[in-house]
Enzyme design. Structure first.
Site, PDB file in Angstrom:
ATOM      1  N   ARG A 190     -10.868  -4.284   9.071  1.00 11.20           N
ATOM      2  CA  ARG A 190     -10.353  -5.446   9.785  1.00 11.20           C
ATOM      3  C   ARG A 190     -10.943  -5.488  11.188  1.00 11.20           C
ATOM      4  NH1 ARG A 190      -5.381  -3.466   8.692  1.00 11.20           N
ATOM      5  NH2 ARG A 190      -4.792  -3.666  10.865  1.00 11.20           N
ATOM      6  N   TYR A 207       0.820  -1.214   0.000  1.00  7.54           N
ATOM      7  CA  TYR A 207       0.000   0.000   0.000  1.00  7.54           C
ATOM      8  C   TYR A 207       0.849   1.256   0.000  1.00  7.54           C
ATOM      9  CZ  TYR A 207      -4.238  -2.349   1.797  1.00  7.54           C
ATOM     10  OH  TYR A 207      -5.345  -3.118   1.974  1.00  7.54           O
ATOM     11  N   ASP A 224     -18.744  -2.676  -1.843  1.00  9.13           N
ATOM     12  CA  ASP A 224     -18.856  -1.240  -2.094  1.00  9.13           C
ATOM     13  C   ASP A 224     -19.882  -0.966  -3.191  1.00  9.13           C
ATOM     14  OD1 ASP A 224     -16.742  -1.193  -0.270  1.00  9.13           O
ATOM     15  OD2 ASP A 224     -15.274  -1.334  -1.891  1.00  9.13           O
TER      16      ASP A 224
HETATM   17  P1  ATP Z   1     -15.725  -6.339  -0.007  1.00  9.87           P
HETATM   18  O1  ATP Z   1     -14.731  -7.472  -0.181  1.00  9.87           O
HETATM   19  O2  ATP Z   1     -15.879  -5.506  -1.221  1.00  9.87           O
HETATM   20  O3  ATP Z   1     -15.569  -5.569   1.281  1.00  9.87           O
HETATM   21  P2  ATP Z   1     -18.042  -7.289   1.364  1.00  9.87           P
HETATM   22  O4  ATP Z   1     -17.427  -8.355   2.227  1.00  9.87           O
HETATM   23  O5  ATP Z   1     -18.368  -5.994   1.986  1.00  9.87           O
HETATM   24  O6  ATP Z   1     -17.124  -7.089   0.083  1.00  9.87           O
HETATM   25  P3  ATP Z   1     -19.681  -9.251   0.050  1.00  9.87           P
HETATM   26  O7  ATP Z   1     -20.700  -9.912   0.894  1.00  9.87           O
HETATM   27  O8  ATP Z   1     -18.445  -9.986  -0.296  1.00  9.87           O
HETATM   28  O9  ATP Z   1     -19.367  -7.830   0.690  1.00  9.87           O
HETATM   29  O10 ATP Z   1     -20.356  -8.820  -1.328  1.00  9.87           O
HETATM   30  C1  ATP Z   1     -21.439  -7.917  -1.342  1.00  9.87           C
HETATM   31  C2  ATP Z   1     -22.580  -8.485  -2.144  1.00  9.87           C
HETATM   32  O11 ATP Z   1     -22.168  -8.684  -3.510  1.00  9.87           O
HETATM   33  C3  ATP Z   1     -23.096  -9.831  -1.655  1.00  9.87           C
HETATM   34  O12 ATP Z   1     -24.023  -9.648  -0.592  1.00  9.87           O
HETATM   35  C4  ATP Z   1     -23.741 -10.359  -2.937  1.00  9.87           C
HETATM   36  O13 ATP Z   1     -24.977  -9.704  -3.146  1.00  9.87           O
HETATM   37  C5  ATP Z   1     -22.767  -9.882  -4.014  1.00  9.87           C
HETATM   38  N1  ATP Z   1     -21.693 -10.858  -4.237  1.00  9.87           N
HETATM   39  C6  ATP Z   1     -20.441 -10.830  -3.743  1.00  9.87           C
HETATM   40  N2  ATP Z   1     -19.732 -11.903  -4.136  1.00  9.87           N
HETATM   41  C7  ATP Z   1     -20.556 -12.632  -4.922  1.00  9.87           C
HETATM   42  C8  ATP Z   1     -20.417 -13.866  -5.647  1.00  9.87           C
HETATM   43  N3  ATP Z   1     -19.280 -14.573  -5.660  1.00  9.87           N
HETATM   44  N4  ATP Z   1     -21.491 -14.306  -6.349  1.00  9.87           N
HETATM   45  C9  ATP Z   1     -22.635 -13.623  -6.363  1.00  9.87           C
HETATM   46  N5  ATP Z   1     -22.824 -12.468  -5.697  1.00  9.87           N
HETATM   47  C10 ATP Z   1     -21.806 -11.961  -4.985  1.00  9.87           C
HETATM   48 MG    MG Z   2     -16.961  -4.725   2.691  1.00 12.53          MG
END
Ligand code: ATP
Ligand code: MG
Length: 319
Positions: A171, A108, A261
């Site tokens: 985190r 980073y 996001d």
């Molecule tokens: P980030 O890594 O960007 O912080 P996050 O952990 O905040 O992500 P996730 O739950 O990973 O959020 O993803 C947000 C939304 O995107 C999920 O609730 C789902 O609707 C969609 N999504 C994420 N990954 C997938 C996947 N592999 N297949 C289908 N939908 C997905």
């Molecule tokens: Mg997130």
């Protein structure tokens, strides 16, 4: 939406990604990028792209990494008037490589880049003074100057009758303790909408079951909680006891960065456009899923038409 744009505050970066999986950056490897990035930038880009009124308070360097971000946000309809350009510091950057197990190595340059210089400029005050909603990204809470801007924005936007959302997006070690933990706790106390994913729901509330976590957030004043479940979809809960769930779209995950996001950007935009909860959740679910099908953290952000097409063409995973 008529009260004014959704505003967020925080880091704008470029992301440069390894083309191969493996351990870190200890030898010459193929890279691809720069791609526009930074959690607040991805959020606001998706928010604007789907048709929401949206703007960001941020800082980039006077360099191509800054220019590709500003041009992307401008193209997608975001208000870029409060993105300052530092004459002295380069735009933030993140080099990312996935390991075989799906975890990531990073190099980073954020805190000591233009991203570390985000400040309450005249343009920032003007944008915040017109805003109807503040979206707070957990990633921004660790920077003292950004916290000052957020406190100012909370006061101004609340005073205008606007609303506030928070995505913990950080985190778990940071959520509980110290200045960042205190700031996060304060955001939970004043947010209308909380958008946690996975473990964040439990670490944010110090609980171990979803039911207890939701009760805790509602008791602190949230009206809505949306739980992001990655490839398991997402769920909406309201303080009034309503619930809606969506099964994830069945997509090939090319690059998971930015899904949460984009989900949040689409959610807030559609919510503020007055769509019903189930429709809002459908667009957000589609925005997150579409984004993981593209290489680059915000390359899959969709317009409303693109997301309509995506939803029509893409099967759902079995629940
Ligand atoms: P980030 O890594 O960007 O912080 P996050 O952990 O905040 O992500 P996730 O739950 O990973 O959020 O993803 C947000 C939304 O995107 C999920 O609730 C789902 O609707 C969609 N999504 C994420 N990954 C997938 C996947 N592999 N297949 C289908 N939908 C997905
Ligand atoms: Mg997130």
């Amino acid at each position: 939406d008529s009260l004014g744009p959704t505003v967020t505050v925080g880091e704008i970066l470029v992301e440069i990604m390894a083309r191969t999986r493996g351990e870190g950056f200890l030898e010459p490897i193929d890279l691809t990028g720069p791609y526009p990035s930074g959690a607040p930038a991805i959020f606001i880009d998706q928010c604007a792209r789907i048709g929401g009124s949206a703007g960001i308070v941020a800082c980039v360097g006077n360099d191509d990494f800054g220019r590709i971000n500003v041009e992307r946000l401008r193209r997608d309809g975001a208000d870029v008037s409060a993105i300052a350009v530092s004459p002295d510091y380069p735009t933030g950057s993140a080099f990312v490589r996935y390991r075989g197990d799906g975890s990531r190595d990073f190099v980073y340059n954020i805190a000591k880049s233009a991203s570390g210089l985000v400040s309450l400029t005249r343009e920032a005050k003007t944008l915040i003074g017109r805003a109807g909603h503040l979206h707070v990204m957990g990633t921004a809470l660790s920077i003292a100057e950004i916290w000052t801007i957020l406190e100012y924005a909370v006061e101004v936007i609340r005073g205008r009758g606007g609303s506030i959302s928070v995505d913990p997006n950080m985190r778990k070690e940071l959520l509980g303790e110290g200045a960042v933990g205190e700031r996060f706790a304060r955001m939970l106390d004043i947010s209308d909408l909380v958008l946690p994913s996975g473990e964040e729901l439990f670490t944010a509330t110090g609980t171990t079951t979803e039911q207890d976590a939701l009760a805790s957030l509602f008791s602190r004043g949230a009206g809505e909680v949306v739980v992001k479940r990655g490839a398991q979809g997402a769920s909406f809960f309201s303080a009034a006891g309503e619930r809606a769930d969506v099964a994830a779209f069945a997509v090939e995950e090319v690059d998971p960065t930015g899904a949460g996001d984009c989900f949040g950007g689409a959610y807030i935009a559609c919510r503020r456009l007055g769509m019903p909860p189930q429709t809002v959740l459908d667009y957000a679910n589609a925005a997150g899923a579409r984004n993981v099908t593209r290489l680059g953290p915000m390359e899959g952000a969709g317009t409303r038409a693109e997301l309509d097409r995506f939803m029509a063409d893409t099967p759902r995973r079995p629940a």
